[in-house]
Design a protein around this motif. Structure first.
Motif, PDB file in Angstrom:
ATOM      1  N   GLU A 112       0.826  -1.202   0.000  1.00  0.00           N
ATOM      2  CA  GLU A 112       0.000   0.000   0.000  1.00  0.00           C
ATOM      3  C   GLU A 112       0.868   1.264   0.000  1.00  0.00           C
ATOM      4  O   GLU A 112       0.592   2.212  -0.726  1.00  0.00           O
ATOM      5  CB  GLU A 112      -0.946   0.003   1.207  1.00  0.00           C
ATOM      6  N   GLU A 113       1.915   1.275   0.805  1.00  0.00           N
ATOM      7  CA  GLU A 113       2.811   2.441   0.826  1.00  0.00           C
ATOM      8  C   GLU A 113       3.498   2.610  -0.525  1.00  0.00           C
ATOM      9  O   GLU A 113       3.652   3.727  -1.018  1.00  0.00           O
ATOM     10  CB  GLU A 113       3.850   2.300   1.934  1.00  0.00           C
ATOM     11  N   LEU A 114       3.890   1.523  -1.136  1.00  0.00           N
ATOM     12  CA  LEU A 114       4.521   1.571  -2.462  1.00  0.00           C
ATOM     13  C   LEU A 114       3.522   2.097  -3.498  1.00  0.00           C
ATOM     14  O   LEU A 114       3.874   2.930  -4.340  1.00  0.00           O
ATOM     15  CB  LEU A 114       5.033   0.191  -2.850  1.00  0.00           C
ATOM     16  N   ARG A 115       2.290   1.645  -3.416  1.00  0.00           N
ATOM     17  CA  ARG A 115       1.250   2.102  -4.345  1.00  0.00           C
ATOM     18  C   ARG A 115       1.011   3.601  -4.192  1.00  0.00           C
ATOM     19  O   ARG A 115       0.963   4.342  -5.176  1.00  0.00           O
ATOM     20  CB  ARG A 115      -0.051   1.334  -4.090  1.00  0.00           C
ATOM     21  N   VAL A 116       0.892   4.070  -2.946  1.00  0.00           N
ATOM     22  CA  VAL A 116       0.654   5.495  -2.691  1.00  0.00           C
ATOM     23  C   VAL A 116       1.849   6.327  -3.184  1.00  0.00           C
ATOM     24  O   VAL A 116       1.670   7.370  -3.809  1.00  0.00           O
ATOM     25  CB  VAL A 116       0.364   5.743  -1.191  1.00  0.00           C
ATOM     26  N   THR A 117       3.049   5.856  -2.905  1.00  0.00           N
ATOM     27  CA  THR A 117       4.251   6.568  -3.361  1.00  0.00           C
ATOM     28  C   THR A 117       4.264   6.668  -4.882  1.00  0.00           C
ATOM     29  O   THR A 117       4.572   7.728  -5.438  1.00  0.00           O
ATOM     30  CB  THR A 117       5.525   5.858  -2.870  1.00  0.00           C
ATOM     31  N   CYS A 118       3.926   5.583  -5.539  1.00  0.00           N
ATOM     32  CA  CYS A 118       3.892   5.582  -6.999  1.00  0.00           C
ATOM     33  C   CYS A 118       2.859   6.578  -7.522  1.00  0.00           C
ATOM     34  O   CYS A 118       3.149   7.360  -8.436  1.00  0.00           O
ATOM     35  CB  CYS A 118       3.602   4.176  -7.517  1.00  0.00           C
TER      36      CYS A 118
END
Length: 149
Positions: free
Chosen positions: A62-68
């Motif tokens: 989820e953090e990776l998705r938001v960062t992207c």
């Protein structure tokens, strides 16, 4: 008691060929004061590479998705500001194989069903509207500097 943040340092040496695009960018960065050049380079690196950096860290999906998504949003905003500063209209794809160029702020949300002839006429009108600059009475160099504000 105050706690000082520690800093990280990156030194890089680029030696592109004189007639390369990277050489032009280096000349541009050298024309800026050091603080401004470092700030712009840092913003570009974070905007473009933070998702990849976090991919190699132990972050949640989820953090990776938001960062992207945040990086993509920043890149979209940067591209929009650059197009406006350089008075380059945004490309719009309306039919496979055909590319039309429209100003980035024109958007129509009509629920009317149009025929193929109507669409061609509308596209022709929109293409003609690209003759006027997006930012009028602005110095392009000043506008380009806004890319990093």
């Amino acid at each position: 008691m105050s706690s000082a943040k520690s800093r990280k340092s990156l030194s890089i040496r680029l030696q592109p060929y004189t007639d390369s695009p990277l050489s032009e960018v280096i000349d541009y960065l050298k024309s800026l004061d050091t603080e401004e050049a470092n700030r712009r380079i840092g913003e570009v690196l974070v905007m473009c590479l933070l998702p990849y950096a976090r991919l190699h860290e132990a972050v949640s999906d989820e953090e990776l998705r938001v960062t992207c998504l945040e990086s993509c949003d920043a890149l979209d905003k940067h591209a929009s500001t650059m197009r406006q500063a350089l008075k380059v209209p945004q490309l719009q794809f309306s039919h496979p194989g055909f590319v039309h160029s429209f100003p980035s702020q024109s958007s129509s949300s009509s629920s009317v069903i149009r025929t193929s002839a109507d669409r061609e006429e509308t596209q022709s009108q929109k293409a003609k509207s690209t003759l006027s600059p997006i930012i009028q009475d602005k110095d392009p160099i000043e506008s380009i500097d806004r890319l990093f504000d």
